[in-house]
Write a protein that holds these residues in place. Sequence first.
Motif, PDB file in Angstrom:
ATOM      1  N   TRP A  40       0.820  -1.218   0.000  1.00  0.00           N
ATOM      2  CA  TRP A  40       0.000   0.000   0.000  1.00  0.00           C
ATOM      3  C   TRP A  40       0.855   1.271   0.000  1.00  0.00           C
ATOM      4  O   TRP A  40       0.366   2.349   0.288  1.00  0.00           O
ATOM      5  N   GLN A  41       2.127   1.162  -0.317  1.00  0.00           N
ATOM      6  CA  GLN A  41       3.034   2.287  -0.160  1.00  0.00           C
ATOM      7  C   GLN A  41       2.565   3.529  -0.916  1.00  0.00           C
ATOM      8  O   GLN A  41       2.694   4.661  -0.421  1.00  0.00           O
ATOM      9  N   ILE A  42       2.013   3.351  -2.103  1.00  0.00           N
ATOM     10  CA  ILE A  42       1.570   4.512  -2.877  1.00  0.00           C
ATOM     11  C   ILE A  42       0.464   5.280  -2.149  1.00  0.00           C
ATOM     12  O   ILE A  42       0.383   6.505  -2.209  1.00  0.00           O
ATOM     13  N   LEU A  43      -0.377   4.553  -1.420  1.00  0.00           N
ATOM     14  CA  LEU A  43      -1.446   5.207  -0.659  1.00  0.00           C
ATOM     15  C   LEU A  43      -0.873   5.979   0.526  1.00  0.00           C
ATOM     16  O   LEU A  43      -1.316   7.091   0.831  1.00  0.00           O
ATOM     17  N   TYR A  44       0.122   5.404   1.188  1.00  0.00           N
ATOM     18  CA  TYR A  44       0.752   6.097   2.314  1.00  0.00           C
ATOM     19  C   TYR A  44       1.428   7.380   1.828  1.00  0.00           C
ATOM     20  O   TYR A  44       1.373   8.414   2.502  1.00  0.00           O
ATOM     21  N   ASP A  45       2.049   7.310   0.663  1.00  0.00           N
ATOM     22  CA  ASP A  45       2.706   8.489   0.103  1.00  0.00           C
ATOM     23  C   ASP A  45       1.691   9.593  -0.169  1.00  0.00           C
ATOM     24  O   ASP A  45       1.962  10.777   0.097  1.00  0.00           O
ATOM     25  N   LEU A  46       0.533   9.229  -0.694  1.00  0.00           N
ATOM     26  CA  LEU A  46      -0.511  10.222  -0.976  1.00  0.00           C
ATOM     27  C   LEU A  46      -1.031  10.854   0.315  1.00  0.00           C
ATOM     28  O   LEU A  46      -1.251  12.073   0.374  1.00  0.00           O
ATOM     29  N   VAL A  47      -1.234  10.019   1.326  1.00  0.00           N
ATOM     30  CA  VAL A  47      -1.736  10.523   2.609  1.00  0.00           C
ATOM     31  C   VAL A  47      -0.771  11.538   3.201  1.00  0.00           C
ATOM     32  O   VAL A  47      -1.187  12.586   3.709  1.00  0.00           O
ATOM     33  N   GLU A  48       0.529  11.247   3.119  1.00  0.00           N
ATOM     34  CA  GLU A  48       1.517  12.158   3.686  1.00  0.00           C
ATOM     35  C   GLU A  48       1.716  13.403   2.818  1.00  0.00           C
ATOM     36  O   GLU A  48       1.814  14.524   3.324  1.00  0.00           O
ATOM     37  N   LYS A  49       1.749  13.208   1.505  1.00  0.00           N
ATOM     38  CA  LYS A  49       1.995  14.334   0.597  1.00  0.00           C
ATOM     39  C   LYS A  49       0.913  15.396   0.718  1.00  0.00           C
ATOM     40  O   LYS A  49       1.201  16.602   0.751  1.00  0.00           O
ATOM     41  N   TYR A  50      -0.345  14.964   0.782  1.00  0.00           N
ATOM     42  CA  TYR A  50      -1.458  15.911   0.817  1.00  0.00           C
ATOM     43  C   TYR A  50      -2.045  16.092   2.221  1.00  0.00           C
ATOM     44  O   TYR A  50      -3.062  16.759   2.380  1.00  0.00           O
TER      45      TYR A  50
END
Length: 226
Positions: A40-50
């Motif tokens: 799920w790394q791409i989802l974690y990146d989105l959560v942190e980025k935005y």
Amino acid sequence: ILEMSMTPRQRVIRVFKRKEVDRLPIRIWGVDPLFPRKDWQILYDLVEKYELEIIRNWFPAKEELPPLPYEKEVSEVISEKSGLKEIKTVIKTPKGNLTQIYYQPIDGSPGYVKKYLIENRSDAERWLSLPEQKLLPKIDSYWELERKTGNRAMLMVGIDEAMYSVHRLMGSELFGYWLYDERELLHTMIEKSYQEIEKLVKHYLSFNLADAYGWVGPELCIPPLA
């Protein structure tokens, strides 16, 4: 629109209270970078980025749970031929043993219950004879999670749901039949479960834990099952 800037924790709490917020909160269900999954790394990146909102769940750690007031034995047998792990659970009650058999694929795929703890009225009477859990869990891990969380997420205490806890003992088929055939017995079982949950929630509330309390399971008592 409010001009003040809110933290993610403040924003979600205000939404639950039906108050104005500075922007629409966005949460991806189950995605929390503090408890990651590799796929799920791409989802974690989105959560942190935005800086998307997070509802962070807390449950007592395994070592914080009190010992059960009855004997419970769990054994595992792995079959390389079938690719299944058989997990057998035996609960010793004052009126006799209850047994559950669960099949778990070795490759990590979803498993299923081969035999439920409760299959008839006698099994239900055995379960009802189990002694009350008088000891309560420790909560040290909650304060540690609160410290790590700060204002990044809304903290939610996860609790069980009385109907769902009884349903898990017998599965949907028997639960559905018993809504008609053994409705009074079901009520008695659900009441026993509810009393345990109520005591636990009062324990947590006495320490003023969390921003909210959450559970799943009430949808069992709507169509098509009920």
